[in-house]
Design an enzyme around this catalytic site. Structure first.
Site, PDB file in Angstrom:
ATOM      1  CG  HIS A 163      -8.055   6.491  -0.496  1.00  0.00           C
ATOM      2  ND1 HIS A 163      -7.970   6.125   0.791  1.00  0.00           N
ATOM      3  CD2 HIS A 163      -8.985   7.222  -0.890  1.00  0.00           C
ATOM      4  CE1 HIS A 163      -8.334   7.570   1.153  1.00  0.00           C
ATOM      5  NE2 HIS A 163      -9.485   7.949   0.419  1.00  0.00           N
ATOM      6  CB  SER A 284      17.313  -8.025 -14.310  1.00  0.00           C
ATOM      7  OG  SER A 284      17.105  -9.793 -13.897  1.00  0.00           O
ATOM      8  CE  LYS A 290      12.679  -6.964 -13.788  1.00  0.00           C
ATOM      9  NZ  LYS A 290      11.264  -6.385 -13.240  1.00  0.00           N
ATOM     10  CD  GLU A 297      13.291   0.132  -7.356  1.00  0.00           C
ATOM     11  OE1 GLU A 297      11.993  -0.560  -7.747  1.00  0.00           O
ATOM     12  OE2 GLU A 297      14.626  -0.539  -7.853  1.00  0.00           O
TER      13      GLU A 297
END
Ligand code: ARG
Length: 468
Positions: A163, A284, A290, A297
Protein backbone atom coordinates in the site's frame (compact mmCIF):
# COMPACT_ATOMS: atom_id res chain seq x y z
CA UNK A 1 -16.28 12.92 -59.07
CA UNK A 2 -14.67 9.89 -60.76
CA UNK A 3 -12.49 10.90 -63.62
CA UNK A 4 -12.80 8.61 -66.59
CA UNK A 5 -9.46 9.67 -67.97
CA UNK A 6 -7.63 8.58 -64.84
CA UNK A 7 -5.46 5.50 -65.33
CA UNK A 8 -6.73 2.25 -63.85
CA UNK A 9 -4.42 0.20 -61.66
CA UNK A 10 -2.32 -1.99 -63.99
CA UNK A 11 -2.29 -4.91 -61.56
CA UNK A 12 -6.02 -5.29 -61.05
CA UNK A 13 -7.66 -2.81 -63.44
CA UNK A 14 -8.80 -5.21 -66.19
CA UNK A 15 -12.50 -4.87 -65.49
CA UNK A 16 -12.45 -1.18 -64.70
CA UNK A 17 -13.30 1.59 -67.09
CA UNK A 18 -12.11 4.44 -64.97
CA UNK A 19 -9.48 5.01 -62.36
CA UNK A 20 -10.06 5.47 -58.65
CA UNK A 21 -11.27 8.74 -57.27
CA UNK A 22 -8.39 10.72 -55.80
CA UNK A 23 -9.70 10.68 -52.27
CA UNK A 24 -10.54 6.98 -52.48
CA UNK A 25 -7.05 6.33 -53.74
CA UNK A 26 -5.25 8.18 -50.98
CA UNK A 27 -7.68 6.80 -48.41
CA UNK A 28 -6.92 3.23 -49.41
CA UNK A 29 -3.18 3.55 -49.90
CA UNK A 30 -1.26 1.82 -47.11
CA UNK A 31 2.19 2.25 -48.54
CA UNK A 32 3.45 4.66 -45.90
CA UNK A 33 2.76 2.06 -43.26
CA UNK A 34 3.35 -1.27 -44.96
CA UNK A 35 6.53 -0.41 -46.84
CA UNK A 36 8.28 -1.65 -43.72
CA UNK A 37 7.36 -5.14 -44.90
CA UNK A 38 9.60 -4.90 -47.97
CA UNK A 39 12.29 -7.32 -46.74
CA UNK A 40 9.68 -9.93 -45.87
CA UNK A 41 7.82 -9.33 -49.12
CA UNK A 42 10.92 -9.81 -51.24
CA UNK A 43 12.10 -12.81 -49.25
CA UNK A 44 8.63 -14.33 -49.69
CA UNK A 45 8.58 -13.64 -53.42
CA UNK A 46 12.03 -15.14 -54.01
CA UNK A 47 11.07 -18.34 -52.22
CA UNK A 48 7.70 -18.40 -54.00
CA UNK A 49 9.38 -18.00 -57.38
CA UNK A 50 11.66 -20.96 -56.61
CA UNK A 51 8.62 -23.07 -55.82
CA UNK A 52 6.88 -21.91 -59.01
CA UNK A 53 9.91 -23.13 -60.89
CA UNK A 54 9.81 -26.51 -59.13
CA UNK A 55 6.17 -26.75 -60.16
CA UNK A 56 7.24 -25.96 -63.77
CA UNK A 57 5.11 -22.83 -63.76
CA UNK A 58 8.15 -20.73 -64.66
CA UNK A 59 11.43 -21.65 -66.35
CA UNK A 60 14.92 -21.47 -64.83
CA UNK A 61 15.65 -18.43 -66.96
CA UNK A 62 12.52 -16.72 -65.71
CA UNK A 63 13.41 -17.61 -62.13
CA UNK A 64 16.88 -16.13 -62.68
CA UNK A 65 15.39 -12.89 -63.95
CA UNK A 66 12.89 -12.65 -61.11
CA UNK A 67 15.52 -13.29 -58.45
CA UNK A 68 17.94 -10.82 -59.95
CA UNK A 69 15.19 -8.25 -60.24
CA UNK A 70 13.99 -8.72 -56.67
CA UNK A 71 17.52 -8.43 -55.31
CA UNK A 72 18.02 -5.28 -57.31
CA UNK A 73 14.80 -3.86 -55.84
CA UNK A 74 15.94 -4.88 -52.35
CA UNK A 75 19.12 -2.86 -52.87
CA UNK A 76 17.18 0.12 -54.20
CA UNK A 77 14.85 0.19 -51.21
CA UNK A 78 17.66 -0.28 -48.71
CA UNK A 79 19.54 2.61 -50.25
CA UNK A 80 16.41 4.73 -50.21
CA UNK A 81 16.50 4.85 -53.94
CA UNK A 82 13.02 3.48 -54.64
CA UNK A 83 10.09 5.46 -55.90
CA UNK A 84 7.12 4.47 -53.73
CA UNK A 85 3.89 5.23 -55.58
CA UNK A 86 0.73 5.62 -53.45
CA UNK A 87 -1.32 4.98 -56.58
CA UNK A 88 -0.06 1.41 -56.37
CA UNK A 89 -1.66 1.09 -52.94
CA UNK A 90 0.73 -1.04 -50.99
CA UNK A 91 4.17 -2.57 -50.67
CA UNK A 92 3.20 -5.70 -52.60
CA UNK A 93 2.04 -3.89 -55.72
CA UNK A 94 4.84 -1.36 -55.61
CA UNK A 95 7.40 -4.13 -55.63
CA UNK A 96 5.58 -6.21 -58.24
CA UNK A 97 5.21 -3.21 -60.57
CA UNK A 98 8.87 -2.38 -60.25
CA UNK A 99 9.73 -6.04 -60.90
CA UNK A 100 7.86 -5.91 -64.19
CA UNK A 101 10.07 -2.97 -65.14
CA UNK A 102 13.37 -4.54 -64.13
CA UNK A 103 12.71 -8.23 -64.98
CA UNK A 104 10.33 -7.93 -67.92
CA UNK A 105 7.55 -10.40 -68.70
CA UNK A 106 8.90 -13.06 -66.34
CA UNK A 107 7.73 -10.82 -63.50
CA UNK A 108 4.16 -11.11 -64.69
CA UNK A 109 4.17 -14.75 -63.59
CA UNK A 110 5.20 -14.18 -59.97
CA UNK A 111 1.62 -13.80 -58.76
CA UNK A 112 0.53 -17.17 -60.22
CA UNK A 113 -1.60 -18.95 -57.61
CA UNK A 114 -0.92 -16.20 -55.10
CA UNK A 115 -3.13 -13.42 -53.81
CA UNK A 116 -2.23 -10.36 -51.84
CA UNK A 117 -4.44 -11.91 -49.17
CA UNK A 118 -2.10 -14.81 -48.46
CA UNK A 119 0.91 -12.67 -49.35
CA UNK A 120 0.25 -9.98 -46.76
CA UNK A 121 -0.58 -12.54 -44.08
CA UNK A 122 2.73 -14.29 -44.83
CA UNK A 123 4.76 -11.07 -44.93
CA UNK A 124 3.32 -9.87 -41.66
CA UNK A 125 4.08 -13.15 -39.92
CA UNK A 126 7.67 -13.11 -41.19
CA UNK A 127 8.12 -9.50 -40.09
CA UNK A 128 6.61 -10.05 -36.67
CA UNK A 129 8.65 -13.20 -36.01
CA UNK A 130 11.81 -11.21 -36.57
CA UNK A 131 10.62 -8.30 -34.46
CA UNK A 132 9.62 -10.66 -31.68
CA UNK A 133 13.14 -12.11 -31.66
CA UNK A 134 14.55 -8.62 -31.46
CA UNK A 135 12.28 -7.67 -28.58
CA UNK A 136 13.26 -10.86 -26.76
CA UNK A 137 16.93 -9.90 -27.14
CA UNK A 138 16.21 -6.43 -25.81
CA UNK A 139 14.42 -7.99 -22.85
CA UNK A 140 17.53 -10.07 -22.16
CA UNK A 141 19.74 -6.98 -22.27
CA UNK A 142 17.49 -5.20 -19.82
CA UNK A 143 17.50 -8.24 -17.56
CA UNK A 144 21.27 -8.22 -17.68
CA UNK A 145 21.37 -4.60 -16.46
CA UNK A 146 18.98 -5.53 -13.67
CA UNK A 147 21.07 -8.55 -12.67
CA UNK A 148 24.18 -6.42 -12.48
CA UNK A 149 22.53 -3.86 -10.17
CA UNK A 150 21.00 -6.64 -8.09
CA UNK A 151 24.37 -8.31 -7.69
CA UNK A 152 25.89 -5.06 -6.39
CA UNK A 153 23.02 -4.68 -3.93
CA UNK A 154 22.45 -8.15 -2.57
CA UNK A 155 22.98 -6.85 0.92
CA UNK A 156 21.63 -3.31 0.64
CA UNK A 157 18.74 -2.89 3.02
CA UNK A 158 15.56 -1.13 1.95
CA UNK A 159 12.01 -0.91 3.23
CA UNK A 160 9.63 -3.22 1.40
CA UNK A 161 6.24 -1.60 0.89
CA UNK A 162 2.63 -2.66 0.73
CA UNK A 163 0.00 0.00 0.00
CA UNK A 164 3.06 2.23 -0.51
CA UNK A 165 3.53 2.10 3.28
CA UNK A 166 6.59 0.72 5.03
CA UNK A 167 5.94 -2.96 5.63
CA UNK A 168 9.01 -5.16 6.16
CA UNK A 169 12.73 -4.84 5.46
CA UNK A 170 13.97 -6.32 2.19
CA UNK A 171 17.15 -6.06 0.19
CA UNK A 172 17.41 -3.76 -2.79
CA UNK A 173 18.78 -6.73 -4.75
CA UNK A 174 15.60 -8.66 -3.99
CA UNK A 175 13.43 -5.81 -5.20
CA UNK A 176 15.40 -5.59 -8.44
CA UNK A 177 15.12 -9.33 -8.96
CA UNK A 178 11.34 -8.96 -8.80
CA UNK A 179 11.64 -6.89 -11.98
CA UNK A 180 13.76 -9.65 -13.49
CA UNK A 181 10.95 -12.15 -12.89
CA UNK A 182 8.32 -9.92 -14.51
CA UNK A 183 10.45 -9.61 -17.61
CA UNK A 184 11.16 -13.34 -17.65
CA UNK A 185 7.45 -14.06 -17.98
CA UNK A 186 7.32 -11.52 -20.81
CA UNK A 187 10.12 -13.34 -22.58
CA UNK A 188 8.30 -16.66 -22.45
CA UNK A 189 4.95 -15.12 -23.39
CA UNK A 190 6.63 -13.89 -26.57
CA UNK A 191 8.26 -17.27 -27.12
CA UNK A 192 4.83 -18.85 -26.89
CA UNK A 193 3.27 -16.32 -29.26
CA UNK A 194 5.97 -17.16 -31.82
CA UNK A 195 4.74 -20.74 -32.01
CA UNK A 196 1.43 -19.67 -33.49
CA UNK A 197 3.07 -16.99 -35.61
CA UNK A 198 5.20 -19.61 -37.31
CA UNK A 199 2.44 -20.97 -39.57
CA UNK A 200 2.65 -20.20 -43.30
CA UNK A 201 -0.53 -19.01 -45.05
CA UNK A 202 1.05 -18.88 -48.54
CA UNK A 203 -0.73 -21.26 -50.89
CA UNK A 204 -4.13 -20.23 -49.55
CA UNK A 205 -4.34 -17.75 -52.45
CA UNK A 206 -7.35 -15.43 -52.23
CA UNK A 207 -9.39 -17.66 -49.91
CA UNK A 208 -9.89 -21.14 -51.29
CA UNK A 209 -6.40 -22.52 -51.85
CA UNK A 210 -4.61 -23.06 -55.13
CA UNK A 211 -4.99 -25.47 -58.04
CA UNK A 212 -1.27 -25.29 -58.81
CA UNK A 213 1.13 -27.93 -57.71
CA UNK A 214 2.95 -25.77 -55.20
CA UNK A 215 5.09 -27.54 -52.62
CA UNK A 216 3.86 -25.64 -49.59
CA UNK A 217 5.94 -27.63 -47.11
CA UNK A 218 9.15 -26.85 -48.94
CA UNK A 219 8.10 -23.22 -49.28
CA UNK A 220 7.49 -23.02 -45.53
CA UNK A 221 10.90 -24.53 -44.87
CA UNK A 222 12.59 -22.02 -47.15
CA UNK A 223 10.90 -19.17 -45.31
CA UNK A 224 11.60 -20.53 -41.84
CA UNK A 225 8.01 -21.39 -40.88
CA UNK A 226 7.46 -24.39 -38.60
CA UNK A 227 4.08 -25.29 -40.05
CA UNK A 228 1.71 -24.62 -42.91
CA UNK A 229 -1.86 -23.42 -42.47
CA UNK A 230 -4.54 -26.10 -42.81
CA UNK A 231 -7.54 -24.04 -43.83
CA UNK A 232 -7.21 -21.42 -46.54
CA UNK A 233 -10.24 -19.42 -45.40
CA UNK A 234 -8.92 -19.16 -41.86
CA UNK A 235 -5.37 -18.51 -43.06
CA UNK A 236 -6.14 -15.34 -45.02
CA UNK A 237 -8.37 -13.84 -42.37
CA UNK A 238 -6.62 -14.91 -39.17
CA UNK A 239 -4.86 -12.16 -37.24
CA UNK A 240 -4.74 -13.94 -33.87
CA UNK A 241 -0.96 -13.82 -34.11
CA UNK A 242 -1.12 -10.02 -34.23
CA UNK A 243 -3.53 -9.93 -31.29
CA UNK A 244 -1.36 -12.25 -29.25
CA UNK A 245 1.75 -10.21 -29.89
CA UNK A 246 -0.10 -6.97 -29.13
CA UNK A 247 -1.35 -8.54 -25.93
CA UNK A 248 2.10 -9.77 -24.88
CA UNK A 249 3.50 -6.32 -25.68
CA UNK A 250 0.83 -4.59 -23.63
CA UNK A 251 1.87 -6.72 -20.67
CA UNK A 252 5.50 -5.78 -21.34
CA UNK A 253 4.23 -2.20 -21.50
CA UNK A 254 2.57 -2.28 -18.10
CA UNK A 255 5.62 -3.96 -16.59
CA UNK A 256 7.89 -1.23 -17.89
CA UNK A 257 5.41 1.34 -16.66
CA UNK A 258 5.32 -0.14 -13.17
CA UNK A 259 9.11 -0.30 -13.02
CA UNK A 260 9.31 3.32 -14.14
CA UNK A 261 6.70 4.34 -11.59
CA UNK A 262 8.93 2.94 -8.84
CA UNK A 263 12.00 4.68 -10.22
CA UNK A 264 10.06 7.96 -10.35
CA UNK A 265 8.95 7.56 -6.74
CA UNK A 266 12.49 6.69 -5.67
CA UNK A 267 13.97 9.76 -7.37
CA UNK A 268 11.56 12.14 -5.60
CA UNK A 269 13.19 14.41 -3.01
CA UNK A 270 10.95 12.87 -0.36
CA UNK A 271 12.21 9.35 -1.01
CA UNK A 272 15.67 10.09 -2.37
CA UNK A 273 16.41 6.38 -2.86
CA UNK A 274 18.15 6.62 -6.23
CA UNK A 275 19.96 9.09 -8.45
CA UNK A 276 19.62 8.87 -12.20
CA UNK A 277 22.32 9.67 -14.72
CA UNK A 278 22.15 13.10 -16.31
CA UNK A 279 21.88 11.52 -19.75
CA UNK A 280 18.38 10.22 -19.07
CA UNK A 281 17.02 13.27 -17.24
CA UNK A 282 15.93 16.70 -18.31
CA UNK A 283 15.77 20.07 -16.61
CA UNK A 284 13.05 22.64 -16.15
CA UNK A 285 12.86 25.77 -18.27
CA UNK A 286 12.03 27.85 -15.21
CA UNK A 287 13.25 26.05 -12.07
CA UNK A 288 17.03 25.91 -12.28
CA UNK A 289 17.42 23.25 -9.59
CA UNK A 290 15.27 20.63 -11.33
CA UNK A 291 16.43 17.27 -12.63
CA UNK A 292 13.40 15.36 -13.77
CA UNK A 293 13.07 11.63 -14.57
CA UNK A 294 11.41 12.35 -17.91
CA UNK A 295 12.47 9.16 -19.69
CA UNK A 296 10.88 7.05 -16.98
CA UNK A 297 7.76 9.20 -17.16
CA UNK A 298 7.61 8.91 -20.93
CA UNK A 299 7.88 5.14 -20.74
CA UNK A 300 5.14 5.08 -18.09
CA UNK A 301 2.95 7.39 -20.15
CA UNK A 302 3.80 5.92 -23.54
CA UNK A 303 3.02 2.38 -22.44
CA UNK A 304 -0.66 3.26 -22.61
CA UNK A 305 -0.22 3.09 -26.39
CA UNK A 306 0.43 -0.64 -26.13
CA UNK A 307 -2.91 -1.04 -24.36
CA UNK A 308 -4.69 1.22 -26.85
CA UNK A 309 -3.20 -0.73 -29.76
CA UNK A 310 -4.43 -4.03 -28.34
CA UNK A 311 -7.93 -2.62 -27.88
CA UNK A 312 -7.78 -1.14 -31.38
CA UNK A 313 -6.89 -4.52 -32.86
CA UNK A 314 -9.55 -6.38 -30.92
CA UNK A 315 -12.17 -3.87 -32.07
CA UNK A 316 -10.91 -4.16 -35.63
CA UNK A 317 -11.31 -7.93 -35.66
CA UNK A 318 -14.49 -8.52 -33.73
CA UNK A 319 -17.06 -8.21 -36.52
CA UNK A 320 -15.16 -9.49 -39.50
CA UNK A 321 -16.76 -12.30 -41.47
CA UNK A 322 -14.51 -14.79 -43.22
CA UNK A 323 -12.42 -14.32 -45.24
CA UNK A 324 -10.30 -11.33 -46.27
CA UNK A 325 -11.77 -7.88 -45.72
CA UNK A 326 -9.95 -4.68 -46.44
CA UNK A 327 -10.36 -3.72 -42.77
CA UNK A 328 -7.42 -6.05 -42.17
CA UNK A 329 -5.11 -3.51 -43.73
CA UNK A 330 -5.57 -1.42 -40.58
CA UNK A 331 -3.84 -4.00 -38.38
CA UNK A 332 -0.33 -2.83 -39.18
CA UNK A 333 -0.42 0.65 -37.74
CA UNK A 334 -1.43 -0.69 -34.36
CA UNK A 335 1.08 -3.48 -34.11
CA UNK A 336 3.95 -1.46 -35.60
CA UNK A 337 3.30 1.24 -33.04
CA UNK A 338 3.43 -1.27 -30.18
CA UNK A 339 6.64 -2.75 -31.54
CA UNK A 340 8.36 0.62 -31.97
CA UNK A 341 7.40 1.76 -28.51
CA UNK A 342 8.54 -1.50 -26.93
CA UNK A 343 11.89 -1.55 -28.70
CA UNK A 344 12.70 2.03 -27.75
CA UNK A 345 11.54 1.74 -24.17
CA UNK A 346 13.42 -1.47 -23.51
CA UNK A 347 16.65 0.09 -24.77
CA UNK A 348 16.01 3.29 -22.86
CA UNK A 349 15.13 1.58 -19.61
CA UNK A 350 18.38 -0.40 -19.83
CA UNK A 351 20.21 2.93 -19.95
CA UNK A 352 18.20 4.30 -17.04
CA UNK A 353 18.86 1.27 -14.84
CA UNK A 354 22.50 1.03 -15.85
CA UNK A 355 23.14 4.57 -14.63
CA UNK A 356 20.89 4.38 -11.58
CA UNK A 357 22.82 4.93 -8.34
CA UNK A 358 21.06 3.74 -5.19
CA UNK A 359 21.27 5.91 -2.08
CA UNK A 360 21.94 2.99 0.23
CA UNK A 361 22.20 5.13 3.36
CA UNK A 362 18.76 6.69 2.93
CA UNK A 363 17.13 3.34 2.23
CA UNK A 364 18.71 1.85 5.31
CA UNK A 365 17.75 4.82 7.43
CA UNK A 366 14.10 4.33 6.45
CA UNK A 367 14.30 0.73 7.61
CA UNK A 368 14.49 2.09 11.12
CA UNK A 369 11.07 3.71 10.80
CA UNK A 370 7.50 2.51 10.28
CA UNK A 371 7.69 -0.14 13.06
CA UNK A 372 9.21 -2.22 10.29
CA UNK A 373 9.99 -5.31 12.39
CA UNK A 374 6.58 -5.65 14.07
CA UNK A 375 5.93 -8.92 12.20
CA UNK A 376 9.30 -10.27 13.35
CA UNK A 377 8.38 -9.52 16.93
CA UNK A 378 5.15 -11.49 16.47
CA UNK A 379 7.22 -14.34 14.95
CA UNK A 380 9.44 -14.19 18.05
CA UNK A 381 6.45 -14.77 20.30
CA UNK A 382 5.28 -17.62 18.07
CA UNK A 383 8.69 -19.24 18.44
CA UNK A 384 8.12 -18.98 22.20
CA UNK A 385 4.91 -20.95 21.71
CA UNK A 386 2.36 -18.16 21.65
CA UNK A 387 -0.40 -18.73 19.02
CA UNK A 388 0.07 -16.30 16.13
CA UNK A 389 -3.27 -14.50 16.52
CA UNK A 390 -2.47 -13.76 20.14
CA UNK A 391 1.06 -12.65 19.23
CA UNK A 392 -0.42 -10.30 16.60
CA UNK A 393 -2.62 -8.74 19.27
CA UNK A 394 0.24 -8.35 21.75
CA UNK A 395 2.53 -6.72 19.19
CA UNK A 396 -0.31 -4.44 18.08
CA UNK A 397 -0.46 -3.15 21.61
CA UNK A 398 3.32 -2.72 21.77
CA UNK A 399 3.23 -0.75 18.50
CA UNK A 400 0.44 1.51 19.82
CA UNK A 401 2.44 2.09 23.00
CA UNK A 402 5.63 2.93 21.08
CA UNK A 403 3.75 5.28 18.78
CA UNK A 404 2.16 7.07 21.70
CA UNK A 405 5.70 7.87 22.82
CA UNK A 406 6.79 8.69 19.28
CA UNK A 407 9.23 5.80 19.36
CA UNK A 408 10.05 2.69 17.34
CA UNK A 409 9.50 -0.72 18.97
CA UNK A 410 13.24 -1.46 18.89
CA UNK A 411 13.80 1.61 21.06
CA UNK A 412 11.70 0.26 23.93
CA UNK A 413 13.48 -1.20 26.97
CA UNK A 414 13.15 -4.88 27.71
CA UNK A 415 11.31 -4.04 30.94
CA UNK A 416 8.76 -2.07 28.96
CA UNK A 417 8.28 -4.90 26.44
CA UNK A 418 7.83 -7.40 29.27
CA UNK A 419 4.78 -5.48 30.45
CA UNK A 420 3.03 -6.77 27.33
CA UNK A 421 4.31 -10.34 27.59
CA UNK A 422 6.46 -11.99 30.18
CA UNK A 423 7.93 -14.42 27.68
CA UNK A 424 9.91 -11.64 25.99
CA UNK A 425 13.62 -11.97 26.89
CA UNK A 426 16.95 -10.41 26.00
CA UNK A 427 17.17 -12.45 22.77
CA UNK A 428 14.32 -10.38 21.31
CA UNK A 429 16.93 -7.88 20.08
CA UNK A 430 17.68 -10.04 17.06
CA UNK A 431 14.00 -9.84 16.04
CA UNK A 432 13.79 -6.08 16.27
CA UNK A 433 16.79 -5.08 14.20
CA UNK A 434 15.94 -4.97 10.47
CA UNK A 435 19.54 -5.78 9.55
CA UNK A 436 19.16 -9.07 11.40
CA UNK A 437 15.61 -9.99 10.47
CA UNK A 438 16.25 -9.64 6.78
CA UNK A 439 18.77 -12.47 7.08
CA UNK A 440 16.02 -14.84 8.24
CA UNK A 441 14.06 -14.93 4.97
CA UNK A 442 16.06 -17.82 3.63
CA UNK A 443 13.33 -19.86 1.95
CA UNK A 444 13.23 -19.98 -1.84
CA UNK A 445 11.71 -16.70 -2.96
CA UNK A 446 12.76 -14.87 0.21
CA UNK A 447 14.76 -11.68 0.58
CA UNK A 448 17.82 -12.84 2.55
CA UNK A 449 21.11 -12.00 0.82
CA UNK A 450 22.08 -15.68 0.67
CA UNK A 451 18.82 -16.54 -1.07
CA UNK A 452 18.98 -13.59 -3.46
CA UNK A 453 22.53 -14.58 -4.37
CA UNK A 454 21.26 -18.08 -5.25
CA UNK A 455 18.51 -16.62 -7.45
CA UNK A 456 20.99 -14.34 -9.19
CA UNK A 457 23.18 -17.32 -10.02
CA UNK A 458 20.22 -19.25 -11.41
CA UNK A 459 19.20 -16.18 -13.42
CA UNK A 460 22.73 -15.72 -14.80
CA UNK A 461 22.81 -19.28 -16.10
CA UNK A 462 19.31 -18.99 -17.54
CA UNK A 463 20.08 -15.67 -19.19
CA UNK A 464 23.23 -16.91 -20.87
CA UNK A 465 21.21 -19.78 -22.37
CA UNK A 466 18.51 -17.46 -23.69
CA UNK A 467 20.75 -14.72 -25.02
CA UNK A 468 21.48 -15.01 -28.72
N1 ARG B 1 -2.72 -3.81 -48.46
C1 ARG B 1 -3.57 -4.92 -48.20
C2 ARG B 1 -3.53 -5.28 -46.70
O1 ARG B 1 -2.63 -4.89 -46.05
C3 ARG B 1 -3.12 -6.10 -48.99
C4 ARG B 1 -4.20 -7.05 -49.30
C5 ARG B 1 -5.17 -6.47 -50.27
N2 ARG B 1 -6.10 -7.44 -50.71
C6 ARG B 1 -7.21 -7.11 -51.34
N3 ARG B 1 -8.00 -8.06 -51.66
N4 ARG B 1 -7.50 -5.86 -51.63
O2 ARG B 1 -4.39 -5.95 -46.20
Amino acid sequence: MAKKEKKVNPLWGGRFESGTNNLAQSFSASINTDKRLFEADIKGSIAYAEILKNAKLISSTELGKIKKGLNKILGEIRQDNFDWDPALEDVHMNIESRLVKVAGVAAKKIHTGRSRNDQVATDLRLFLMEKTNNIQNLLCLLQECILEKAEQNVESLMPGLTHLQIAQPVTFGHHLMAWYEMLLRDYYRLEDAKQRMSVMPLGSAALSGTRFNIDRKLLAKKLGFKEISRNSMDAVSDRDFVLELASALSIVGIHLSRICEEIIIWTSSQYNYVNLADEVCTGSSIMPQKKNPDMAELIRGGSSKTIANLIGLLSLMKNLPLTYNRDLQEDKEYIFNSIDFTEDSLALLSLVIDGMEPNIEKMKQDCFTGQITATDLADYLVEKNMPFRQAHEVVGKIVAHAESKDMQIFELDLSELKKFSKIIEQDVAGYLNPEKTVLSRRQTGGTSPSQVRKEINIARRDLSKRKS
